[in-house]
Design a protein around this motif. Structure first.
Motif, PDB file in Angstrom:
ATOM      1  N   GLU A 181      -4.188  -9.679 -16.320  1.00  0.00           N
ATOM      2  CA  GLU A 181      -3.363  -9.170 -15.225  1.00  0.00           C
ATOM      3  C   GLU A 181      -1.914  -9.641 -15.384  1.00  0.00           C
ATOM      4  OE1 GLU A 181      -7.543  -9.152 -13.601  1.00  0.00           O
ATOM      5  OE2 GLU A 181      -6.340 -10.341 -14.991  1.00  0.00           O
ATOM      6  N   ALA A 182      -1.736 -10.924 -15.719  1.00  0.00           N
ATOM      7  CA  ALA A 182      -0.380 -11.462 -15.869  1.00  0.00           C
ATOM      8  C   ALA A 182       0.367 -10.801 -17.018  1.00  0.00           C
ATOM      9  CB  ALA A 182      -0.443 -12.968 -16.079  1.00  0.00           C
ATOM     10  N   GLN A 183      -0.347 -10.436 -18.054  1.00  0.00           N
ATOM     11  CA  GLN A 183       0.293  -9.800 -19.206  1.00  0.00           C
ATOM     12  C   GLN A 183       0.672  -8.349 -18.920  1.00  0.00           C
ATOM     13  OE1 GLN A 183      -2.721 -10.514 -22.166  1.00  0.00           O
ATOM     14  NE2 GLN A 183      -1.637 -12.287 -23.005  1.00  0.00           N
ATOM     15  N   ASN A 184       0.014  -7.744 -17.941  1.00  0.00           N
ATOM     16  CA  ASN A 184       0.222  -6.313 -17.693  1.00  0.00           C
ATOM     17  C   ASN A 184       0.937  -5.990 -16.394  1.00  0.00           C
ATOM     18  OD1 ASN A 184      -1.202  -5.040 -20.046  1.00  0.00           O
ATOM     19  ND2 ASN A 184      -2.916  -6.211 -19.226  1.00  0.00           N
ATOM     20  N   ILE A 185       1.203  -7.005 -15.566  1.00  0.00           N
ATOM     21  CA  ILE A 185       1.874  -6.775 -14.286  1.00  0.00           C
ATOM     22  C   ILE A 185       3.195  -7.533 -14.302  1.00  0.00           C
ATOM     23  CG2 ILE A 185       1.692  -6.943 -11.779  1.00  0.00           C
ATOM     24  CD1 ILE A 185      -1.361  -7.116 -12.139  1.00  0.00           C
ATOM     25  N   ALA A 186       4.299  -6.817 -14.227  1.00  0.00           N
ATOM     26  CA  ALA A 186       5.616  -7.420 -14.426  1.00  0.00           C
ATOM     27  C   ALA A 186       5.972  -8.468 -13.384  1.00  0.00           C
ATOM     28  CB  ALA A 186       6.677  -6.325 -14.440  1.00  0.00           C
ATOM     29  N   ASN A 187       5.486  -8.302 -12.163  1.00  0.00           N
ATOM     30  CA  ASN A 187       5.877  -9.195 -11.074  1.00  0.00           C
ATOM     31  C   ASN A 187       4.841 -10.286 -10.781  1.00  0.00           C
ATOM     32  OD1 ASN A 187       4.505  -6.654 -10.077  1.00  0.00           O
ATOM     33  ND2 ASN A 187       4.263  -7.966  -8.278  1.00  0.00           N
ATOM     34  N   PHE A 188       3.761 -10.340 -11.577  1.00  0.00           N
ATOM     35  CA  PHE A 188       2.708 -11.332 -11.344  1.00  0.00           C
ATOM     36  C   PHE A 188       2.770 -12.393 -12.437  1.00  0.00           C
ATOM     37  CE2 PHE A 188      -1.662 -12.930 -11.862  1.00  0.00           C
ATOM     38  CZ  PHE A 188      -1.876 -13.433 -10.582  1.00  0.00           C
ATOM     39  N   TYR A 189       3.098 -13.616 -12.039  1.00  0.00           N
ATOM     40  CA  TYR A 189       3.273 -14.720 -12.980  1.00  0.00           C
ATOM     41  C   TYR A 189       2.064 -15.656 -12.920  1.00  0.00           C
ATOM     42  CZ  TYR A 189       8.184 -13.311 -13.157  1.00  0.00           C
ATOM     43  OH  TYR A 189       9.351 -12.604 -13.321  1.00  0.00           O
ATOM     44  N   LEU A 190       1.705 -16.188 -14.065  1.00  0.00           N
ATOM     45  CA  LEU A 190       0.555 -17.084 -14.150  1.00  0.00           C
ATOM     46  C   LEU A 190       0.950 -18.353 -14.885  1.00  0.00           C
ATOM     47  CD1 LEU A 190      -2.527 -17.599 -13.784  1.00  0.00           C
ATOM     48  CD2 LEU A 190      -2.856 -16.453 -15.998  1.00  0.00           C
ATOM     49  N   LEU A 191       0.590 -19.497 -14.317  1.00  0.00           N
ATOM     50  CA  LEU A 191       0.815 -20.795 -14.934  1.00  0.00           C
ATOM     51  C   LEU A 191      -0.499 -21.553 -14.946  1.00  0.00           C
ATOM     52  CD1 LEU A 191       2.635 -22.999 -16.089  1.00  0.00           C
ATOM     53  CD2 LEU A 191       3.278 -23.614 -13.743  1.00  0.00           C
ATOM     54  N   THR A 192      -0.968 -21.919 -16.133  1.00  0.00           N
ATOM     55  CA  THR A 192      -2.260 -22.610 -16.260  1.00  0.00           C
ATOM     56  C   THR A 192      -2.068 -23.930 -16.996  1.00  0.00           C
ATOM     57  OG1 THR A 192      -2.766 -21.376 -18.292  1.00  0.00           O
ATOM     58  CG2 THR A 192      -3.592 -20.468 -16.208  1.00  0.00           C
ATOM     59  N   PRO A 193      -1.619 -24.976 -16.290  1.00  0.00           N
ATOM     60  CA  PRO A 193      -1.452 -26.281 -16.923  1.00  0.00           C
ATOM     61  C   PRO A 193      -2.799 -26.824 -17.416  1.00  0.00           C
ATOM     62  CG  PRO A 193      -0.437 -26.207 -14.741  1.00  0.00           C
ATOM     63  CD  PRO A 193      -1.286 -24.993 -14.858  1.00  0.00           C
ATOM     64  N   ASP A 194      -2.755 -27.628 -18.444  1.00  0.00           N
ATOM     65  CA  ASP A 194      -3.981 -28.249 -18.945  1.00  0.00           C
ATOM     66  C   ASP A 194      -4.585 -29.187 -17.909  1.00  0.00           C
ATOM     67  OD1 ASP A 194      -3.751 -26.979 -21.417  1.00  0.00           O
ATOM     68  OD2 ASP A 194      -2.534 -28.589 -22.254  1.00  0.00           O
ATOM     69  N   TYR A 195      -3.718 -29.776 -17.095  1.00  0.00           N
ATOM     70  CA  TYR A 195      -4.151 -30.795 -16.134  1.00  0.00           C
ATOM     71  C   TYR A 195      -3.717 -30.422 -14.715  1.00  0.00           C
ATOM     72  CZ  TYR A 195      -4.046 -33.200 -20.639  1.00  0.00           C
ATOM     73  OH  TYR A 195      -4.205 -33.531 -21.962  1.00  0.00           O
TER      74      TYR A 195
END
Length: 324
Positions: free
Chosen positions: A277-291
């Motif tokens: 979804e984050a790769q295909n939606i311009a206004n939706f940002y995703l942050l997945t920290p390891d911790y």
């Protein structure tokens, strides 16, 4: 491709998910002077809103997680940091979570976005803000994302949102929570939920609650079968999980939105990391920290250094959200 770079590098033992999850509610203690305003809902109930004013033209609506409140550590620290940056804040206490039981049999659930819509419209109609931003944590994050993707008549003052530690797929995330690794968290959630339901049963004797069965409950589905499903009109727990999940609504979100889900969050399943979804939606940002654990994101034993989450929220609002 708005998948943001991980910048969270905590020291030991905060690089252990469970430690980060547990440390915040137990040891991060702060205070704030809220101004409580009670609003009457369309169904003759009430919602308690806890404001912290700075005289800003922008207000951030904060929504807590399961069995939380405006007094939850992450709500207080985020409110204070936002105030320091010049934003007004209002913490939305979900029904039955403000320290006083609500008037109706029904309280809240993971997909009950009508209360969010009601609060947003209240702010839009009763105050003179130019910008409204929504920040939701865990269950509150699920409500935030679902609301943004579900409603077509969102006031134009709503400019964006941040969601933190969100179980966007309830079917798989509840199964994750029921695993042995999460037993301590599940036990605590169930304890407060059982207490509230027993109080509801006393208040509403026509509510057919099997108290003995309730006290034996060891899974969310046990409580949902007795309460959430019949009270809110779902067909089953499975029906509730599907209908209340925010993940299917993410493609419909029109507002600039950030989701922060730590990879070591033991509450979340792999379905709760929406990379596609984050790769295909311009206004939706995703942050997945390891911790970061579940609504933890603490770096060390020094409270002065434990502001990564709050700073990330503020930076996103100022950098990505178009404010008037």
């Amino acid at each position: 491709m708005p998948i943001l770079e991980n910048t969270f590098t905590p020291s030991f033992p905060f690089n252990i998910g469970h430690f980060n999850t547990i440390y915040r509610p137990l040891f991060v203690k702060d205070t704030i002077n809220y101004q409580r305003k009670r609003i009457t809902t369309w169904d003759h109930d009430f919602l308690d809103l806890d404001f912290s004013f700075t005289g800003s033209t922008s207000i951030v609506v904060l929504i807590h997680g399961l069995e939380g409140s405006s007094q939850s550590s992450y709500m207080v620290t985020t409110s204070k940091k936002l105030n320091d940056e010049g934003f007004d804040t209002v913490c939305m206490n979900l029904r039955g979570c403000s320290g006083e039981d609500n008037l109706l049999l029904g309280t809240y659930h993971s997909g009950k976005t009508d209360d969010v819509d009601f609060v947003i419209n209240h702010l839009n109609n009763q105050y003179n803000y130019q910008n409204i931003i929504i920040v939701g944590f865990s269950l509150g994050g699920n409500l935030t994302l679902k609301y943004l993707g579900e409603y077509n008549n969102i006031p134009s003052l709503v400019k964006g949102a941040v969601a933190v530690s969100v179980p966007i797929d309830l079917t798989t995330s509840q199964a994750e929570l029921c695993k042995l690794k999460n037993k301590i968290y599940l036990t605590e959630f169930l304890k407060t939920m059982k207490t509230k339901l027993l109080q509801k049963a006393e208040k509403f004797p026509e509510f057919q609650l099997d108290k003995k069965l309730l006290l034996k409950a060891t899974r969310f589905r046990h409580i949902e079968k007795q309460y959430t499903v019949p009270v809110f009109g779902f067909e089953s727990s499975e029906d509730y999980w599907i209908k209340a999940s925010s993940k299917p609504y993410i493609p419909n979100i029109k507002h600039t939105t950030l989701l922060i889900n730590a990879l070591d969050d033991s509450f979340l399943s792999k379905e709760c990391y929406p990379y596609d979804e984050a790769q295909n939606i311009a206004n939706f940002y995703l942050l997945t920290p390891d911790y970061g654990g579940h609504v933890g994101f603490l770096s060390s034993f020094s409270n002065a250094e434990n502001t990564w989450l709050e700073e990330k929220i503020i930076h996103f609002i100022k950098d990505k959200v178009e404010l008037c």
